[in-house]
Design a protein around this motif. Structure first.
Motif, PDB file in Angstrom:
ATOM      1  N   UNK A  32      30.478   1.302   3.417  1.00  0.00           N
ATOM      2  CA  UNK A  32      31.857   0.877   3.185  1.00  0.00           C
ATOM      3  C   UNK A  32      32.628   0.670   4.476  1.00  0.00           C
ATOM      4  N   UNK A  33      32.408   1.531   5.462  1.00  0.00           N
ATOM      5  CA  UNK A  33      33.175   1.402   6.702  1.00  0.00           C
ATOM      6  C   UNK A  33      32.798   0.137   7.470  1.00  0.00           C
ATOM      7  N   UNK A  34      31.532  -0.258   7.402  1.00  0.00           N
ATOM      8  CA  UNK A  34      31.115  -1.502   8.051  1.00  0.00           C
ATOM      9  C   UNK A  34      31.727  -2.706   7.342  1.00  0.00           C
ATOM     10  N   UNK A  35      31.752  -2.667   6.017  1.00  0.00           N
ATOM     11  CA  UNK A  35      32.352  -3.767   5.259  1.00  0.00           C
ATOM     12  C   UNK A  35      33.836  -3.888   5.581  1.00  0.00           C
ATOM     13  N   UNK A  36      34.523  -2.754   5.701  1.00  0.00           N
ATOM     14  CA  UNK A  36      35.949  -2.785   6.041  1.00  0.00           C
ATOM     15  C   UNK A  36      36.167  -3.447   7.404  1.00  0.00           C
ATOM     16  N   UNK A  37      35.318  -3.144   8.368  1.00  0.00           N
ATOM     17  CA  UNK A  37      35.442  -3.753   9.687  1.00  0.00           C
ATOM     18  C   UNK A  37      35.163  -5.253   9.636  1.00  0.00           C
ATOM     19  N   UNK A  38      34.186  -5.663   8.835  1.00  0.00           N
ATOM     20  CA  UNK A  38      33.874  -7.084   8.708  1.00  0.00           C
ATOM     21  C   UNK A  38      34.999  -7.836   8.010  1.00  0.00           C
ATOM     22  N   UNK A  39      35.600  -7.233   7.012  1.00  0.00           N
ATOM     23  CA  UNK A  39      36.745  -7.861   6.341  1.00  0.00           C
ATOM     24  C   UNK A  39      37.895  -8.057   7.321  1.00  0.00           C
ATOM     25  N   UNK A  40      38.118  -7.068   8.171  1.00  0.00           N
ATOM     26  CA  UNK A  40      39.194  -7.175   9.158  1.00  0.00           C
ATOM     27  C   UNK A  40      38.937  -8.314  10.143  1.00  0.00           C
ATOM     28  N   UNK A  41      37.670  -8.586  10.426  1.00  0.00           N
ATOM     29  CA  UNK A  41      37.322  -9.676  11.342  1.00  0.00           C
ATOM     30  C   UNK A  41      37.281 -11.035  10.645  1.00  0.00           C
ATOM     31  N   UNK A  42      37.366 -11.028   9.333  1.00  0.00           N
ATOM     32  CA  UNK A  42      37.264 -12.254   8.525  1.00  0.00           C
ATOM     33  C   UNK A  42      38.658 -12.608   7.991  1.00  0.00           C
ATOM     34  N   UNK A  43      39.617 -12.690   8.904  1.00  0.00           N
ATOM     35  CA  UNK A  43      41.025 -12.802   8.498  1.00  0.00           C
ATOM     36  C   UNK A  43      41.318 -14.051   7.691  1.00  0.00           C
ATOM     37  N   UNK A  44      40.624 -15.155   7.975  1.00  0.00           N
ATOM     38  CA  UNK A  44      40.887 -16.376   7.220  1.00  0.00           C
ATOM     39  C   UNK A  44      40.065 -16.464   5.941  1.00  0.00           C
ATOM     40  N   UNK A  45      39.224 -15.467   5.694  1.00  0.00           N
ATOM     41  CA  UNK A  45      38.418 -15.457   4.479  1.00  0.00           C
ATOM     42  C   UNK A  45      37.351 -16.524   4.441  1.00  0.00           C
ATOM     43  N   UNK A  46      37.079 -17.156   5.587  1.00  0.00           N
ATOM     44  CA  UNK A  46      36.110 -18.253   5.582  1.00  0.00           C
ATOM     45  C   UNK A  46      34.703 -17.763   5.251  1.00  0.00           C
ATOM     46  N   UNK A  47      34.346 -16.579   5.719  1.00  0.00           N
ATOM     47  CA  UNK A  47      33.022 -16.054   5.399  1.00  0.00           C
ATOM     48  C   UNK A  47      33.054 -15.423   4.008  1.00  0.00           C
ATOM     49  N   UNK A  48      32.081 -15.797   3.170  1.00  0.00           N
ATOM     50  CA  UNK A  48      32.028 -15.340   1.791  1.00  0.00           C
ATOM     51  C   UNK A  48      30.673 -14.679   1.539  1.00  0.00           C
ATOM     52  N   UNK A  49      30.584 -13.351   1.754  1.00  0.00           N
ATOM     53  CA  UNK A  49      29.300 -12.704   1.469  1.00  0.00           C
ATOM     54  C   UNK A  49      29.022 -12.714  -0.030  1.00  0.00           C
ATOM     55  N   UNK A  50      27.756 -12.784  -0.391  1.00  0.00           N
ATOM     56  CA  UNK A  50      27.393 -12.762  -1.810  1.00  0.00           C
ATOM     57  C   UNK A  50      26.159 -11.885  -1.999  1.00  0.00           C
ATOM     58  N   UNK A  51      26.046 -11.341  -3.178  1.00  0.00           N
ATOM     59  CA  UNK A  51      24.878 -10.551  -3.519  1.00  0.00           C
ATOM     60  C   UNK A  51      23.694 -11.478  -3.812  1.00  0.00           C
ATOM     61  N   UNK A  52      22.512 -10.889  -3.871  1.00  0.00           N
ATOM     62  CA  UNK A  52      21.335 -11.665  -4.247  1.00  0.00           C
ATOM     63  C   UNK A  52      21.508 -12.267  -5.633  1.00  0.00           C
ATOM     64  N   UNK A  53      22.132 -11.526  -6.531  1.00  0.00           N
ATOM     65  CA  UNK A  53      22.318 -12.017  -7.903  1.00  0.00           C
ATOM     66  C   UNK A  53      23.210 -13.252  -7.927  1.00  0.00           C
ATOM     67  N   UNK A  54      24.298 -13.240  -7.147  1.00  0.00           N
ATOM     68  CA  UNK A  54      25.203 -14.392  -7.131  1.00  0.00           C
ATOM     69  C   UNK A  54      24.545 -15.577  -6.447  1.00  0.00           C
ATOM     70  N   UNK A  55      23.824 -15.336  -5.379  1.00  0.00           N
ATOM     71  CA  UNK A  55      23.105 -16.412  -4.697  1.00  0.00           C
ATOM     72  C   UNK A  55      22.105 -17.058  -5.652  1.00  0.00           C
ATOM     73  N   UNK A  56      21.365 -16.238  -6.383  1.00  0.00           N
ATOM     74  CA  UNK A  56      20.395 -16.758  -7.345  1.00  0.00           C
ATOM     75  C   UNK A  56      21.090 -17.568  -8.435  1.00  0.00           C
ATOM     76  N   UNK A  57      22.255 -17.114  -8.863  1.00  0.00           N
ATOM     77  CA  UNK A  57      23.003 -17.838  -9.899  1.00  0.00           C
ATOM     78  C   UNK A  57      23.392 -19.234  -9.413  1.00  0.00           C
ATOM     79  N   UNK A  58      23.811 -19.347  -8.168  1.00  0.00           N
ATOM     80  CA  UNK A  58      24.219 -20.644  -7.633  1.00  0.00           C
ATOM     81  C   UNK A  58      23.060 -21.637  -7.622  1.00  0.00           C
ATOM     82  N   UNK A  59      21.831 -21.130  -7.490  1.00  0.00           N
ATOM     83  CA  UNK A  59      20.664 -22.005  -7.397  1.00  0.00           C
ATOM     84  C   UNK A  59      19.784 -21.921  -8.643  1.00  0.00           C
TER      85      UNK A  59
END
Length: 269
Positions: free
Chosen positions: A201-228
């Motif tokens: 959780x602490x690493x995710x919080x730091x990454x969110x803070x660095x992703x201020x414009x929200x351009x990066x969109x992490x996804x789970x394997x399940x969501x990635x599989x759904x897209x394809x």
């Protein structure tokens, strides 16, 4: 103002760009202070990110070689990034020099290095398009694409480390469907996608803070599989990019948790 001057005017060195940050992680030279600062901040929270970049690049090369060995002689590489060893055309044209490749990116620094992308083998053809994957018609209707690729014949579509820069509110499914729907049956898609699902959780919080414009969109394997899900994965299906058809890679393979990037190759149609 000529085309080179126009591209140079568009390069904002004060704002990090994914292509330049990726180049920094790969050990390249085409990056600025903002890219390095952003890259270092991400690496501090996610120490495996440089390894991810290296493994993702190697996955792309293995996947392109696999498709070339299946007879694919046309490639559409969207989000190609700054040239680095084992560009798509270098791998594909080592199998068949007559392979045709179209590169697409929206970072104005990429075409300033395009000589490395356009140096085709004799008999092959390479082209570069300045366009954004979020506007798929600008790619598919571009005259340079139509002059280089025959979309009535199979194409290898590369969306490598690209989809995680398309936010959910930009409808990634519609973008994927537009691109894959324009390709002939027997085409393939090569895609990879970073994930935060293995991070504390602490690493995710730091990454969110660095992703201020929200351009990066992490996804789970399940969501990635759904897209394809409308495509048919080839073995071994969706796995870490470090593990996709990597049995012949020397040395031990890093864990999926260390690399944190899913990859797959799938048949379209």
């Amino acid at each position: 103002m000529d085309a080179t001057d126009d591209l140079s005017a568009r390069i904002d060195t004060t704002v990090a760009h994914p292509a330049r940050r990726y180049n920094y992680w790969l050990g390249g030279r085409d990056h600025f202070a903002a890219d390095r600062a952003s890259g270092d901040a991400i690496a501090f929270a996610m120490p495996g990110v440089k390894l991810m970049a290296v493994e993702n690049r190697a996955f792309m090369a293995r996947a392109v070689r696999y498709l070339a060995q299946q007879g694919i002689r046309q490639f559409l590489d969207i989000g190609t990034g700054i040239p680095a060893p084992n560009n798509t055309h270098e791998v594909a044209q080592s199998v068949d020099p007559a392979t045709r490749v179209v590169y697409v990116d929206n970072d104005p620094i990429v075409p300033t290095r395009a000589c490395a992308l356009l140096a085709s083998e004799p008999g092959g053809v390479n082209a570069y398009i300045d366009a954004d994957v979020r506007e798929p018609r600008s790619v598919l209707d571009h005259p340079d694409l139509r002059a280089t690729l025959d979309l009535s014949r199979p194409v290898g579509l590369l969306l490598v480390a690209v989809l995680h820069f398309i936010r959910e509110d930009e409808d990634p499914q519609a973008i994927i469907d537009a691109l894959t729907g324009a390709l002939a049956p027997g085409s393939f898609i090569v895609a990879s996608h970073a994930t935060w699902e293995y991070l504390p959780a602490e690493a995710i919080a730091a990454l969110i803070a660095n992703n201020r414009d929200g351009r990066f969109q992490p996804r789970t394997a399940a969501r990635f599989a759904e897209l394809l899900s409308r495509c048919s994965p080839v073995p071994p299906g969706m796995v870490s990019v470090a593990h996709w058809r990597a049995d012949d890679v020397p040395g031990p393979r890093p864990s999926a948790e260390d690399v944190a990037c899913h990859g797959l190759v799938a048949r379209i149609g």
